[in-house]
Design a protein around this motif. Structure first.
Motif: not given
Length: 278
Positions: A90-93, A104-105, A147-149
């Motif tokens: 969770v978090g903006a880029a 995450q990736l 965004s990353l999720y």
């Protein structure tokens, strides 16, 4: 009833735990993995040889290959591979740390890809099998602050869109599962938070952080019913390519696809105009 053997990652909690309990209760067998084994002691004591457990972190490719090979060697045959383990960031880029992006990736994309790569030689040798990949309604729809999720779920769906075609000749079928929000431990225990920047406090990304940060329990999805539907889908032949679970999954995915299709249709004349002249 056919007694099947399942390989499931992330069996210590959430949908992975519920699937494992329901499968074992049916008399079938599970090769399960998790990073932490403590929560699985009682389950192992109850089901004994039906349940084979190994510790596994999906960021360790060598360990993935070793564990998958060991699971097939232990049971002789595995009918269903379930890529369930993963988490949300969770978090903006701009708020994300470099190491959080990589983790995450590696967990949500590279790990599941490597599980499949390790399993495919075994599935081909035994004449087929099923693969179930946990995605999310967030694999076709996106909200602020994740965004990353979303990147991880869209990526893994793209991987399987191609891989499904690669492995179909070997009688290996795939279902991409797209659950909506469910009352599992996702918000409280399976979501990582980036450091917060004041600039985003009063933005949509900040609102999502405030929703998830303390944990929330108002999700519409019943995880036990979702697990049951995932298990039942393995009896369908051909396998459903996608399995949307939950009213919010259906509504959000439908809205996203409708919007994208309308935008594409609006560009039809432009798209055709950029070919070579006949």
């Amino acid at each position: 009833m056919t007694v099947r053997t399942w390989f499931i990652t992330g069996v210590n909690s959430g949908l992975g735990r519920l699937m494992t309990e329901q499968i074992l209760e049916r008399g079938e067998r599970v090769a399960g993995t998790a990073r932490k084994m403590d929560a699985l002691i009682e389950l192992k004591e109850k089901y004994g040889k039906q349940l084979w457990l190994q510790s596994l972190d999906l960021i360790d490719t060598f360990a993935i290959r070793r564990v998958v090979d060991a699971a097939f060697a232990h049971f002789g045959r595995i009918d269903v591979i379930v890529n369930n383990a993963g988490y949300g960031l969770v978090g903006a880029a701009e708020e994300l740390l470099d190491e959080q992006i990589s983790h995450q990736l590696n967990t949500n994309v590279v790990g599941p890809i490597q599980v499949v790569r390790a399993a495919l030689p075994h599935l081909r040798a035994q004449g087929g099998g099923r693969i179930m990949q946990l995605s999310s309604m967030g694999g076709q729809w996106a909200m602020p602050g994740l965004s990353l999720y979303h990147a991880s779920k869209w990526a893994v769906e793209g991987f399987f869109e191609s891989t499904i075609q690669d492995i179909a000749p070997f009688n290996i079928q795939v279902t991409i599962v797209e659950p909506g929000s469910a009352r599992t431990e996702f918000a409280a225990a399976s979501a990582a938070l980036s450091p917060a920047l004041d600039a985003y406090a009063h933005t949509p990304a900040g609102a999502v952080r405030r929703l998830i940060e303390p944990g929330f329990r108002s999700q519409p999805g019943d995880p036990a019913k979702m697990a049951q539907a995932m298990i039942a889908s393995v009896d369908q032949n051909p396998a459903p390519k996608r399995l949307a679970l939950g009213t919010d999954a259906y509504n959000n995915i439908k809205a996203a696809l409708t919007e994208r299709l309308a935008a594409l249709e609006a560009q039809k004349q432009l798209a055709f105009s950029t070919d070579f002249d006949a």
